[in-house]
Design an enzyme around this catalytic site. Structure first.
Site, PDB file in Angstrom:
ATOM      1  CD  GLU A   1      -3.361  -0.428   1.726  1.00 48.27           C
ATOM      2  OE1 GLU A   1      -4.418  -0.947   1.641  1.00 48.27           O
ATOM      3  OE2 GLU A   1      -2.998   0.188   3.024  1.00 48.27           O
TER       4      GLU A   1
ATOM      5  CD  GLU B   1      -2.632   0.740  -4.974  1.00 51.95           C
ATOM      6  OE1 GLU B   1      -2.479  -0.282  -4.078  1.00 51.95           O
ATOM      7  OE2 GLU B   1      -3.528   0.971  -5.725  1.00 51.95           O
TER       8      GLU B   1
ATOM      9  CB  CYS C   1      -7.317  -3.824   5.601  1.00 52.09           C
ATOM     10  SG  CYS C   1      -5.962  -2.925   5.220  1.00 52.09           S
TER      11      CYS C   1
ATOM     12  CB  SER D   1      -4.992   0.429  -1.992  1.00 48.97           C
ATOM     13  OG  SER D   1      -4.622  -0.902  -2.038  1.00 48.97           O
TER      14      SER D   1
ATOM     15  CE  LYS E   1     -10.571  -9.022   7.760  1.00 49.13           C
ATOM     16  NZ  LYS E   1      -9.844  -8.337   6.560  1.00 49.13           N
TER      17      LYS E   1
ATOM     18  CD  GLU F   1     -11.448 -10.159   2.478  1.00 52.18           C
ATOM     19  OE1 GLU F   1     -11.407 -10.579   3.613  1.00 52.18           O
ATOM     20  OE2 GLU F   1     -10.578  -9.523   2.000  1.00 52.18           O
TER      21      GLU F   1
ATOM     22  CD  GLU G   1     -13.237 -10.803  -6.131  1.00 48.83           C
ATOM     23  OE1 GLU G   1     -14.263 -11.604  -6.723  1.00 48.83           O
ATOM     24  OE2 GLU G   1     -13.522  -9.851  -5.509  1.00 48.83           O
TER      25      GLU G   1
ATOM     26  CB  CYS H   1     -10.621  -4.792  13.486  1.00 47.59           C
ATOM     27  SG  CYS H   1     -10.110  -4.631  11.702  1.00 47.59           S
TER      28      CYS H   1
END
Lengths: 211, 574, 593
Positions: free
Chosen positions: C298, C301, C318, C338, C377, C380, C385, C522
């Site tokens: 990150e 980037e 994240c 990102s 998550k 996720e 993908e 979190c």
């Protein structure tokens, strides 16, 4: 399906085991039944674009869309005759509000319907005045004749029965309204006649088409 | 044309007087007659529209000049509808069918003979009565809120003006301060007619005292009480009185936007209200700078969508905002935080209908009617097992006996009176012993019932009271919004217990539990709807305990009417 | 009706609660005043998380009824204490038979429409309705009758909705609509059948739910819970062919102890690792390693986008709930975040490539289990993908609560465990990655690295205090060399929406923005031990996170030895081709329902 359950009743003031055992023996039918869930599947029915255009034009012409959801739903129901899932989503997107909010409102008010009704709506007034003059027997008869429960539509798609709140024609109690036509002082014996009027009408229409 | 001053209004009134002169018996001009035909929902349902059409055709064919036909609002005597009244002869015809039009024209208009068979027959005296004043149904009534219903054509603003309409608004705007207006309403002792009985003047004062640039006035026309239809009749028969009153109220509290929240199931009332609004705007009685003052005000309509709970003011406001019509906890009251958070005054249709007369005739005049704490009159919708079903307006303090037996003509088929339910599903039953209490807000509350919006259902000896309680509970159970636990689950359980009782499946312990639950719901439900929902149970248990016990003990219990079939609302909603 | 007194200075009022006379400030509720007086009033629907501006004041459960005394008019009445404001001279009794009976019956009524299956309920002993029943001495349910019977919605991999357990407190609705502004949930229907659900009562998986789990966190019963996957974990552990790797997110170590009766904010990293090893996992890795890796990518980037005038601001991603949020609600901004994978997915990828190669393992036989403070998550890990070629990056995701349940199930006495260290190589971590667990942490960690890379100088003071705080939206300017970076931090999706609207309308000039779906980050995730409306717990976890950072010797991601080794031996340059292949992903526009 009705389940049979054991019903416990313990009298608060009088904790007597005898009483409890008595209830043990007494089996009581409890009204537990599976609920028909209103999961709205996409209907697959496409509505002509003009209908959506009409609705969109109505929304665009509103002074403000703030707080106008119910107004818009009234209009939508007028255009589409009911409020299918796609129409609800269309309104939600148009207003920029979550679909859940639209559905929450639609499912709250009994005036809004999410299923297409029959060609004729038989509304039986269940106001107090009609009730004490026997509206309950009248609606039972309608259910019996048409073979459906209230808020259901007959298989041929002709009739929907609705029990409605007071329509304010208490002087004519009990009152039945078929579409816009009011039948006053309806007796159980009149029910067949009322239904047949509309059945005949349909047959005549069908005949015309055939000819 | 736009009315810009009180004088202009007076001029217009002068010009319009001719329209209603016949009806007011102010000089007759030859053979001119006015035929008034009731155009209320009840009479329309029995084809009063066709009566009008036939009359028109026949009159045209007979080339009768100077005869006009007016479609008025509700006369109140719905039992005898359709009603036709011919002025200035003051003849009152009942149950006029479309086929009777010919006789009316040929006999009455052409020959001047009354059509005897269409006259009302007094059931007690068995003789024909031809004037309204002689009919026992009307004798004890005093029509204030309903003053114009059944008198004027609701779709003609000039008729309303001819009868002194909009004078109250003009005077208030041009000659009175806001406090003076509120003062008159306060002095009149007018209390909310929607059921709660909160003093209207005080409500206005509280709303006025709020510091806010934006305020709203809302007319609650979400009449949901089964068996009550006075609000609809007023809106159908005299919409301008409500519009005028809203403007007066708006001036008093400092609002310039008004909303009428009306049931979508009242298409006729909506139509007439819209017509009236359009006419008022055309005359500048709504809009900018009314009566040439700097006061501007307009009204929009919002439609209900079938939810009884929206009669509760916070729920109504939520519904106006396009949300689910669930009530909020009060305080804050709408007067403090209402429509979109702004101070909002919510009044009922009938309350509003009283305002213009109070303003023109004065608070003192109004306060001469009624009892010490409940002034004025109240409209009741008389229905059920009673001879004269209809809408009656009586001064507060009249006894139930007078309403039921004198006005209502007693119980049909020679049956015995058993009880009367006032206040609809929120009220309770009153028995024979209570018939002589003068009725007002407080005496009804003392008797375990309430004024409510004015539904009055009479029951005779055939009615089983447990079934009646069950009927009302089924109604509140279906209409409860579900927000609070006692309302959502409690009303359901009450209903189920009542069902079990009538099915002969209950025990004495159940009756105890029923009572406990009823009081708990009354104590702890969120809003007025469910707080009052157990009233039918509580009051029938009080007066007709033996009927409950009879079901439980399974001894020869009175056969009840009505049978419960479980309904499944959400699943089968269509 | 009381008129509002428009006083600037808050007056004090004299009131009486039971037998105590109190002087309290104006504007507080009877409930708050009773709390001051040491009088406990039970509550259920009430929720007051003022740090998050989350208030549920529906006053609908009627469990907090107290008796308002009015002996003069003989009109005592019951009022809900949670919304009734104190008034001067007010006298309240909380202990009258009338109030107590009403409260008990309110719960009794709810239980009469509740599947009373506590033994097997996922919220057993955590359920607020259950504890109320105990507290209010409910000993019978007198009203047998119709109950709601709706099928359980198990459609999604993350959230299970059991409408039959819904008591209609509307907390989830408040959380979803007002705090998170997702608008997935609404009251449906009317009266007895009313419950909370999504549009058209469709399965959750079809809705645009982000699975942030804030509804789960506030649900008093088990109407909304996570989907449970512990069985799958046990199955994998007991499969001799499988090499089972477990990784734990930064926020687990400061919250897991709560499930074993420890003080909130206790750091239990060592005990947790021991427990995981005893449970039979082959390797215990640390998601912090993935976090360090994320920072490498990150920060690179960010610098790349700064230097090449590419899309700015850069948004951290994240948080999978936040990613799903932007996909549904702002599809037009899909190019802004990102492209990095989230830390645990990165670790999963590395485990199945670099680590597998190093150890000579078949990637197909590796099972990666993530222990996350998060429900999103779970969904996720199942994204198309990230599971392409039937090759999952992460196989199973369990929440902190599920891990707690497994430890209990395994009969491990957590409190008495000795400490142990994470396994190498993917257990080597830095302080920078620990603070991923709290809002503002990711951006702080990224700046620690970016600062040194951009200026070439050593950063002495690694704490960026300007990036720390509990507010929902925090804006700060950080000077790096001669460049001023405008940083935005939003935690909670409602706050994220504000920032996104600014970006969409071109009103924002941020360089980098960190967004976390859960208010507070979190540590307050939907999979964490239930805070039951007590937000102090979350604050303590936050303190613990920073404490753990301070304890670390290495506090910058690019100084993580194993990370450097990984790039040197396997990935090549940060943000390079190989890194792109393995560590980056893409998003897609989704429908808003």
């Amino acid at each position: 399906m009705q389940k049979v359950r054991i019903k416990f009743h313990i009298e608060r003031k009088n904790y007597s085991w005898q009483i409890i055992y008595k209830y043990f023996e007494k089996l009581v039918n409890v009204m537990t039944k599976p609920q028909d869930i209103d999961v709205m599947k996409p209907t697959g029915q496409e509505f002509p674009k003009e209908k959506y255009d009409e609705l969109e034009a109505f929304i665009n012409n509103l002074e403000t869309t703030k707080g106008a959801l119910i107004e818009i739903l009234h209009k939508a129901q007028e255009i589409f005759r009911y409020l299918p899932r796609d129409v609800q989503l269309f309104i939600a997107r148009k207003l920029g509000i979550p679909g859940a909010e639209v559905f929450g409102v639609v499912s709250f008010y009994s005036y809004f319907t999410t299923k297409p009704g029959g060609k004729h709506t038989v509304s039986v007034c269940m106001g107090t005045a009609c009730f004490v003059r026997g509206a309950d027997k009248v609606i039972e008869k309608f259910k019996e004749v048409l073979g459906i429960e209230s808020n259901e539509t007959t298989e041929d798609g002709l009739f929907t029965i609705k029990d409605v709140r007071c329509i304010g024609a208490c002087g004519l109690a009990p009152v039945v309204m078929v579409d816009g036509k009011v039948y006053g002082r309806v007796k159980v014996e009149d029910v067949d006649g009322i239904i047949n009027t509309y059945r005949k009408q349909e047959e005549q229409n069908a005949d015309k088409v055939l000819r | 044309m736009q009315i810009k001053s009180l004088d202009e209004l007076y001029e217009l009134r002068q010009e319009s007087t001719g329209k209603i002169a016949l009806r007011l018996h102010m000089g007759t001009s030859g053979n001119a007659k006015t035929i008034m035909v009731c155009g209320g929902t009840g009479c329309l349902a029995s084809d009063s529209d066709k009566v009008i059409k036939n009359l028109e055709l026949i009159i045209k064919a007979r080339k009768l000049e100077g005869t006009s036909i007016v479609r008025t609002g509700c006369f109140g005597f719905c039992e005898q509808g359709p009603i036709v009244k011919i002025e200035p002869d003051n003849v009152f015809y009942v149950r006029v069918g479309p086929k009777d039009a010919k006789d009316l024209v040929d006999e009455h208009l052409m020959k001047g003979n009354r059509v005897e068979r269409l006259l009302y027959e007094d059931p007690q005296k068995n003789e024909k009565v031809h004037t309204q004043e002689e009919m026992s149904f009307y004798k004890k009534q005093s029509r204030v809120a309903l003053r114009n219903c059944g008198l004027i054509n609701p779709e003609d603003i000039y008729e309303y003006i001819a009868l002194g309409g909009y004078e109250a608004l003009g005077k208030a705007l041009t000659q009175m301060s806001r406090d003076q207006v509120i003062d008159i309403v306060k002095k009149s002792g007018l209390r909310g007619r929607g059921g709660g009985g909160f003093p209207t003047g005080l409500k206005w004062e509280i709303t006025k005292s709020q510091q806010s640039n934006v305020k709203f006035i809302i007319c609650n026309a979400d009449e949901g009480d089964p068996g009550a239809f006075m609000d609809r009749s007023i809106l159908e028969g005299d919409p301008h009185s409500v519009i005028e009153a809203m403007a007066i109220g708006a001036y008093a509290i400092g609002a310039n936007k008004g909303i009428v929240y009306i049931r979508a199931e009242y298409p006729l009332a909506i139509e007439r209200l819209n017509t009236a609004l359009r006419q008022a705007r055309e005359l500048g009685l709504l809009g900018k700078n009314i009566f040439g003052t700097d006061f501007s005000f307009d009204i929009t309509l919002k439609y209900g969508a079938g939810a009884f709970v929206c009669g509760e003011e916070t729920a109504l406001i939520n519904s106006c905002e396009g949300k689910r019509g669930e009530p909020n906890y009060k305080p804050p009251y709408p007067a403090e935080e209402g429509y979109w958070g702004h101070p909002t005054c919510v009044n009922n249709v009938e309350t509003f209908a009283n305002i213009p007369v109070i303003m023109t005739k004065g608070a003192e005049w109004f306060a001469t009617m009624g009892t010490e704490k409940s002034k004025g009159t109240k409209v009741f919708a008389l229905a059920g097992k009673i001879n004269n079903v209809g809408l009656v307006e009586v001064p507060m303090g009249i006894t139930l006996r007078e309403i039921i037996f004198d006005i209502g003509g007693g119980i049909p088929n020679g049956k015995k009176f058993k009880a009367v339910q006032t206040g609809g599903p929120s009220g309770g039953v009153i028995t024979e012993q209570g018939l002589d209490t003068p009725i007002d807000y407080d005496s009804l509350l003392e008797r375990g019932s309430m004024m409510g919006s004015g539904g009055m259902i009479v029951m005779d000896e055939d009615d089983n009271m447990v079934n009646i309680a069950k009927f009302y509970l089924e109604f509140t159970m279906d209409e409860a919004c579900g927000r609070c636990g006692p309302g959502r689950i409690g009303t359901k359980r009450l209903f189920e217990m009542l069902h079990n009782i009538t099915a002969g499946k209950a025990t004495m312990a159940d009756l105890d539990a029923l009572k406990q639950l009823a009081y708990m719901i009354k104590d702890s439900a969120l809003c007025g709807l469910c707080q009052t929902a157990p009233n039918p149970v509580i009051s029938t248990m009080k007066h007709f305990w033996h009927e409950y016990v009879a079901f439980v003990k399974d001894v020869d219990h009175p056969r009840g009417e009505g049978r419960y079939t479980p309904k499944n609302k959400i699943g089968m909603k269509s | 009706m009381e008129q509002d007194n428009q006083c600037e200075n808050k007056k004090t009022l004299n009131i009486q609660i039971n037998d105590q006379k109190l002087t309290v400030p104006e504007g507080i509720t009877v409930l708050e005043a009773s709390h001051e007086a040491g009088v406990k009033i039970p509550t259920l629907c009430h929720l007051d998380l003022h740090d998050l501006q989350m208030y549920n004041k529906t006053a609908s459960c009627r469990v907090c009824m107290v008796e308002l005394l009015d002996p003069k008019n003989n009109r005592n009445k019951l009022v809900p204490s949670c919304v009734t404001k104190v008034q001067d001279g007010m006298a309240v009794r909380t202990d009258t038979i009338r109030a107590i009976t009403a409260r008990r019956m309110a719960v009794e009524l709810m239980l009469s429409n509740h599947p009373n299956e506590c033994f097997t309920c996922p919220k057993n002993l955590e359920c607020e309705l259950q504890s109320l029943a105990e507290e209010l001495n409910v000993r019978q349910i007198r009203w047998e009758g119709e109950r709601m019977v709706y099928p359980k919605d198990m459609s999604s991999d993350a959230i299970v909705k059991d409408a039959n357990k819904c008591i209609y407190c509307r907390r989830c609705e408040t959380g979803c609509n007002e705090v998170q502004t997702c608008g997935i949930l609404s009251g449906i229907g009317r009266g007895f059948n009313a419950f909370v659900g999504p549009f058209a009562n469709i399965p959750m998986v079809e809705s645009s739910c982000t699975y942030c789990g804030q509804c789960v966190q506030v649900c008093p019963t088990a109407a909304l819970t996570e989907a449970f996957h512990t069985d799958k974990v046990w199955e994998a552990i007991n499969d001799p062919d499988k090499h089972v790797i477990v990784q734990t997110a930064p926020a687990i170590r400061v919250a897991l102890g709560e499930l074993f009766g420890m003080e909130a904010g206790t750091i239990v990293t060592g005990k947790m690792v021991t427990a995981l090893k005893r449970m039979g996992f082959d390797e215990v890795f640390d998601t912090n390693f993935g976090a360090d890796l994320t920072i490498m990518e990150e920060a690179s980037e960010l610098i790349y986008r700064l230097k090449n005038n590419k899309t700015l601001p850069i948004l951290t991603n994240c948080c999978p709930a936040w990613v799903k949020f932007i996909e549904h609600q702002f599809p037009e901004l899909i190019h802004v975040p990102s492209t990095c994978k989230s830390p645990h997915i990165m670790l999963g990828t590395i485990a199945k490539t670099y680590y597998a190669e190093k150890k000579g393992l078949d990637p197909d036989n590796i099972v990666v289990v993530s222990v996350m403070p998060c429900i999103a998550k779970k969904a996720e890990a199942k994204r198309a993908e990230l599971t392409k070629d039937e090759h999952n990056n992460v196989d199973i995701v369990i929440t902190t609560r599920e891990l707690g349940a497994m430890i209990k199930e395994a009969g491990i006495e957590f409190e008495r465990l000795p400490d142990s260290e994470f396994d190498n190589p993917l257990g080597e971590t830095t302080g920078a990655s620990v603070i991923f667990g709290t809002a503002g942490g990711v951006i702080e960690a990224a700046l620690r690295t970016a600062h040194e890379w951009m200026t070439g100088e050593k950063l002495e003071k690694v704490e960026f205090e300007e990036l720390r705080g509990m507010e929902g939206v925090r804006r700060a300017t950080v000077k790096i060399g001669d460049q001023e970076l405008k940083i935005g931090i939003a935690s909670g999706l409602g706050n994220a929406r504000e920032i996104l609207e600014d970006i969409r309308d071109g009103k924002a000039d941020y360089h980098a923005i960190e967004i976390m779906a859960c208010p507070g980050g979190c540590i307050a995730g939907g999979g964490q031990p239930y805070h039951h409306g007590n937000h102090e717990v979350v604050k303590k976890r936050r303190e613990a996170i920073y404490e753990e950072d301070r304890r670390k010797k290495v506090r910058k991601s690019h100084e993580n030895k194993e990370i450097l080794e990984l790039y040197k031996k396997y990935l090549g340059d940060p943000f390079g081709d190989m890194a792109h292949e393995l560590l980056h992903t893409h998003f897609e526009e989704r429908e808003r329902i």
